[in-house]
Scaffold this motif. Structure first.
Motif, PDB file in Angstrom:
ATOM      1  N   GLY A 117      37.401 -27.656 -40.815  1.00  0.00           N
ATOM      2  CA  GLY A 117      36.014 -27.554 -41.259  1.00  0.00           C
ATOM      3  C   GLY A 117      35.851 -26.542 -42.371  1.00  0.00           C
ATOM      4  O   GLY A 117      35.105 -26.778 -43.338  1.00  0.00           O
ATOM      5  N   ALA A 118      36.561 -25.425 -42.271  1.00  0.00           N
ATOM      6  CA  ALA A 118      36.477 -24.394 -43.309  1.00  0.00           C
ATOM      7  C   ALA A 118      37.010 -24.914 -44.642  1.00  0.00           C
ATOM      8  O   ALA A 118      36.470 -24.601 -45.707  1.00  0.00           O
ATOM      9  CB  ALA A 118      37.257 -23.149 -42.876  1.00  0.00           C
ATOM     10  N   LEU A 119      38.064 -25.712 -44.606  1.00  0.00           N
ATOM     11  CA  LEU A 119      38.606 -26.296 -45.839  1.00  0.00           C
ATOM     12  C   LEU A 119      37.594 -27.241 -46.481  1.00  0.00           C
ATOM     13  O   LEU A 119      37.386 -27.208 -47.703  1.00  0.00           O
ATOM     14  CB  LEU A 119      39.897 -27.051 -45.537  1.00  0.00           C
ATOM     15  N   LYS A 120      36.971 -28.071 -45.670  1.00  0.00           N
ATOM     16  CA  LYS A 120      36.012 -29.046 -46.197  1.00  0.00           C
ATOM     17  C   LYS A 120      34.796 -28.357 -46.812  1.00  0.00           C
ATOM     18  O   LYS A 120      34.323 -28.746 -47.888  1.00  0.00           O
ATOM     19  CB  LYS A 120      35.575 -30.004 -45.085  1.00  0.00           C
ATOM     20  N   VAL A 121      34.298 -27.333 -46.140  1.00  0.00           N
ATOM     21  CA  VAL A 121      33.122 -26.622 -46.636  1.00  0.00           C
ATOM     22  C   VAL A 121      33.421 -25.957 -47.968  1.00  0.00           C
ATOM     23  O   VAL A 121      32.651 -26.052 -48.931  1.00  0.00           O
ATOM     24  CB  VAL A 121      32.637 -25.587 -45.597  1.00  0.00           C
ATOM     25  N   ARG A 122      34.569 -25.291 -48.050  1.00  0.00           N
ATOM     26  CA  ARG A 122      34.890 -24.556 -49.281  1.00  0.00           C
ATOM     27  C   ARG A 122      35.139 -25.513 -50.444  1.00  0.00           C
ATOM     28  O   ARG A 122      34.743 -25.228 -51.582  1.00  0.00           O
ATOM     29  CB  ARG A 122      36.125 -23.694 -49.028  1.00  0.00           C
ATOM     30  N   ALA A 123      35.801 -26.633 -50.182  1.00  0.00           N
ATOM     31  CA  ALA A 123      36.040 -27.614 -51.246  1.00  0.00           C
ATOM     32  C   ALA A 123      34.725 -28.179 -51.761  1.00  0.00           C
ATOM     33  O   ALA A 123      34.551 -28.380 -52.967  1.00  0.00           O
ATOM     34  CB  ALA A 123      36.942 -28.731 -50.733  1.00  0.00           C
ATOM     35  N   ALA A 124      33.777 -28.415 -50.859  1.00  0.00           N
ATOM     36  CA  ALA A 124      32.467 -28.928 -51.266  1.00  0.00           C
ATOM     37  C   ALA A 124      31.699 -27.895 -52.083  1.00  0.00           C
ATOM     38  O   ALA A 124      30.986 -28.237 -53.030  1.00  0.00           O
ATOM     39  CB  ALA A 124      31.663 -29.328 -50.031  1.00  0.00           C
ATOM     40  N   GLU A 125      31.863 -26.616 -51.745  1.00  0.00           N
ATOM     41  CA  GLU A 125      31.154 -25.558 -52.462  1.00  0.00           C
ATOM     42  C   GLU A 125      31.680 -25.361 -53.881  1.00  0.00           C
ATOM     43  O   GLU A 125      30.907 -25.096 -54.807  1.00  0.00           O
ATOM     44  CB  GLU A 125      31.279 -24.241 -51.688  1.00  0.00           C
ATOM     45  N   THR A 126      32.989 -25.490 -54.068  1.00  0.00           N
ATOM     46  CA  THR A 126      33.602 -25.160 -55.360  1.00  0.00           C
ATOM     47  C   THR A 126      33.925 -26.377 -56.222  1.00  0.00           C
ATOM     48  O   THR A 126      34.103 -26.241 -57.439  1.00  0.00           O
ATOM     49  CB  THR A 126      34.904 -24.374 -55.145  1.00  0.00           C
ATOM     50  N   GLY A 127      34.033 -27.543 -55.599  1.00  0.00           N
ATOM     51  CA  GLY A 127      34.482 -28.715 -56.336  1.00  0.00           C
ATOM     52  C   GLY A 127      35.968 -28.676 -56.650  1.00  0.00           C
ATOM     53  O   GLY A 127      36.475 -29.468 -57.446  1.00  0.00           O
ATOM     54  N   LEU A 128      36.686 -27.777 -56.027  1.00  0.00           N
ATOM     55  CA  LEU A 128      38.117 -27.584 -56.228  1.00  0.00           C
ATOM     56  C   LEU A 128      38.840 -27.685 -54.890  1.00  0.00           C
ATOM     57  O   LEU A 128      38.201 -27.603 -53.831  1.00  0.00           O
ATOM     58  CB  LEU A 128      38.379 -26.210 -56.835  1.00  0.00           C
ATOM     59  N   PRO A 129      40.145 -27.867 -54.909  1.00  0.00           N
ATOM     60  CA  PRO A 129      40.867 -27.813 -53.638  1.00  0.00           C
ATOM     61  C   PRO A 129      40.629 -26.479 -52.935  1.00  0.00           C
ATOM     62  O   PRO A 129      40.639 -25.428 -53.569  1.00  0.00           O
ATOM     63  CB  PRO A 129      42.341 -27.969 -54.063  1.00  0.00           C
ATOM     64  N   ALA A 130      40.384 -26.542 -51.642  1.00  0.00           N
ATOM     65  CA  ALA A 130      40.198 -25.317 -50.868  1.00  0.00           C
ATOM     66  C   ALA A 130      41.503 -24.517 -50.853  1.00  0.00           C
ATOM     67  O   ALA A 130      42.596 -25.089 -50.801  1.00  0.00           O
ATOM     68  CB  ALA A 130      39.769 -25.650 -49.446  1.00  0.00           C
ATOM     69  N   LEU A 131      41.367 -23.207 -50.893  1.00  0.00           N
ATOM     70  CA  LEU A 131      42.545 -22.344 -50.946  1.00  0.00           C
ATOM     71  C   LEU A 131      42.918 -21.826 -49.563  1.00  0.00           C
ATOM     72  O   LEU A 131      42.103 -21.231 -48.864  1.00  0.00           O
ATOM     73  CB  LEU A 131      42.293 -21.156 -51.879  1.00  0.00           C
ATOM     74  N   ILE A 132      44.194 -22.059 -49.202  1.00  0.00           N
ATOM     75  CA  ILE A 132      44.815 -21.370 -48.065  1.00  0.00           C
ATOM     76  C   ILE A 132      45.707 -20.304 -48.685  1.00  0.00           C
ATOM     77  O   ILE A 132      46.768 -20.601 -49.243  1.00  0.00           O
ATOM     78  CB  ILE A 132      45.646 -22.336 -47.201  1.00  0.00           C
ATOM     79  N   ALA A 133      45.260 -19.064 -48.653  1.00  0.00           N
ATOM     80  CA  ALA A 133      45.968 -17.968 -49.314  1.00  0.00           C
ATOM     81  C   ALA A 133      46.961 -17.335 -48.338  1.00  0.00           C
ATOM     82  O   ALA A 133      46.606 -17.032 -47.195  1.00  0.00           O
ATOM     83  CB  ALA A 133      44.976 -16.925 -49.818  1.00  0.00           C
ATOM     84  N   GLU A 134      48.179 -17.134 -48.811  1.00  0.00           N
ATOM     85  CA  GLU A 134      49.244 -16.715 -47.906  1.00  0.00           C
ATOM     86  C   GLU A 134      49.506 -15.204 -47.964  1.00  0.00           C
ATOM     87  O   GLU A 134      49.710 -14.637 -49.037  1.00  0.00           O
ATOM     88  CB  GLU A 134      50.522 -17.464 -48.246  1.00  0.00           C
ATOM     89  N   VAL A 135      49.508 -14.616 -46.785  1.00  0.00           N
ATOM     90  CA  VAL A 135      49.845 -13.204 -46.619  1.00  0.00           C
ATOM     91  C   VAL A 135      51.357 -13.135 -46.418  1.00  0.00           C
ATOM     92  O   VAL A 135      51.875 -13.452 -45.355  1.00  0.00           O
ATOM     93  CB  VAL A 135      49.095 -12.598 -45.417  1.00  0.00           C
ATOM     94  N   LYS A 136      52.057 -12.699 -47.463  1.00  0.00           N
ATOM     95  CA  LYS A 136      53.504 -12.880 -47.526  1.00  0.00           C
ATOM     96  C   LYS A 136      54.148 -11.698 -48.234  1.00  0.00           C
ATOM     97  O   LYS A 136      53.833 -11.419 -49.387  1.00  0.00           O
ATOM     98  CB  LYS A 136      53.778 -14.181 -48.291  1.00  0.00           C
ATOM     99  N   LYS A 137      55.038 -11.035 -47.547  1.00  0.00           N
ATOM    100  CA  LYS A 137      55.703  -9.880 -48.142  1.00  0.00           C
ATOM    101  C   LYS A 137      56.965 -10.272 -48.906  1.00  0.00           C
ATOM    102  O   LYS A 137      57.244  -9.726 -49.984  1.00  0.00           O
ATOM    103  CB  LYS A 137      56.070  -8.859 -47.064  1.00  0.00           C
ATOM    104  N   ALA A 138      57.744 -11.199 -48.343  1.00  0.00           N
ATOM    105  CA  ALA A 138      59.053 -11.526 -48.916  1.00  0.00           C
ATOM    106  C   ALA A 138      59.406 -12.972 -48.610  1.00  0.00           C
ATOM    107  O   ALA A 138      58.752 -13.639 -47.812  1.00  0.00           O
ATOM    108  CB  ALA A 138      60.119 -10.585 -48.350  1.00  0.00           C
TER     109      ALA A 138
END
Length: 353
Positions: A117-138
């Motif tokens: 649901g969060a992906l769908k809402v954000r994509a609708a708000e921005t008109g862009l693919p929703a971002l899953i941002a990765e918390v990644k050290k290495a």
């Protein structure tokens, strides 16, 4: 990674569509012919979307071979090495906290949130693919990506920068992540749902991820046979979690489209053998009937690996993705929120209400 020989050219039986989401985008006559062909083919050739032999499709050996077994005793690639290590790691986790104890503690965990649901809402708000941002050290291929790694601060910057959801690496040996990072981020009150980016080989990990605050988990098709994915999808549903099922090839995608209940498919553009990245892999996998099936089932496709510029994001969006999972290109920035704006070519941060 071994590939499967098709009894017939799948692409010869489909009609590629430039606009995959138009009504009636699937050529049903060709699809019926393909189903009939594959059903009548000998058992050794039944490897289609609809009839598949999981043991022959799965490219990663789950365990090191015993002495005398055919095949190399060394892992064929880094993913296989990680999976072999993960088996012993999970065994130790079970010793530290038995499955029944994990299940007994689940009622006290923070409740799961709607990842899809969060992906769908954000994509609708921005008109862009929703971002899953990765918390990644290495990573095994890049080494240390962010030397000044503070998982909570990075997660907060991602949320501020407009991420729909976050992906948190929990593998410690190869990615220097941890379940403690996942738990710490969840307990900060960040609203973005969390994907536990783990190499799942055992159902125990699903329950443990939920206990630590995960709202979704990653299931890798090259690691898990169909029966395992089916079982794990059922467990995830019972726990209120989403499952991102990752594929690398048309063979893997066909397998996954033959499994009921798949709502999120990740297309990884990285070749497991060479570790080279080509974002055209996303376009290749989503052409023709496969893309039509995905649209008809309202499956969200997540583009993974090789996404660094607004042009990259636009390319995979045209191919049909509804979300992108990005780590390296933004986590290495001193200001991750600025990195997100650079990735999309504009500010997509959430505005104060």
């Amino acid at each position: 990674m071994g590939s499967l020989a098709w009894g017939v050219s799948f692409s010869a039986l489909i009609s590629p569509q430039k606009d995959r989401c138009r009504p009636f985008s699937i050529n049903h006559h060709h699809l019926l012919r393909y189903r009939r062909f594959m059903w009548n083919t000998s058992a050794t050739n039944r490897h289609s979307t609809f009839v598949c032999s999981a043991q022959q499709v799965v490219g990663i050996r789950r365990y090191p071979p015993h002495s005398g077994d055919e095949g190399s005793s060394a892992p064929s690639n880094i993913l296989e090495e990680i999976v072999w290590n993960k088996g012993s790691e999970v065994a130790q986790m079970k010793e530290n906290m038995h499955l029944e104890s994990v299940k007994e503690a689940l009622p006290h965990a923070l409740p799961p949130r709607d990842f899809i649901g969060a992906l769908k809402v954000r994509a609708a708000e921005t008109g862009l693919p929703a971002l899953i941002a990765e918390v990644k050290k290495a990573s095994p291929s890049r080494g240390i990506i962010q030397p000044n790694f503070d998982p909570v601060k990075i997660a907060q910057a991602y949320a501020k920068g407009g991420a729909a959801c976050l992906s948190v690496l929990t593998d410690s040996k190869y990615f220097q992540g941890s379940f403690e990072n996942l738990q710490a981020i969840r307990h900060t009150g960040i609203q973005c749902p969390l994907l536990c980016k783990e190499f799942i080989v055992d159902e125990y990990q699903l329950y443990y991820a939920r206990l630590k605050g995960a709202d979704a988990v990653l299931l890798i098709a090259s690691v898990l046979p169909d029966q395992d994915i089916t079982l794990m999808l059922s467990i995830c549903k019972s726990l209120g979690m989403a499952a991102l099922v990752e594929v690398h090839s048309t063979e893997e995608l066909d397998r996954i489209l033959g499994i009921k209940g798949v709502k999120l498919i990740g297309i990884n553009n990285r070749d497991l053998e060479t570790f080279t990245v080509d974002i055209r892999n996303t376009e290749k996998l989503l052409q023709g009937v496969r893309g039509g099936i995905i649209c008809d089932r309202d499956i969200i496709v997540v583009g993974e690996s090789g996404l660094f510029t607004p042009e990259d994001v636009a390319f995979v969006q045209r191919a049909g993705v509804g979300a992108v999972l990005v780590g390296e290109s933004i986590v290495k920035q001193n200001d991750p929120a600025a990195g997100i704006a650079g990735l999309f070519g504009k500010d997509i941060s959430r505005k104060p209400e």
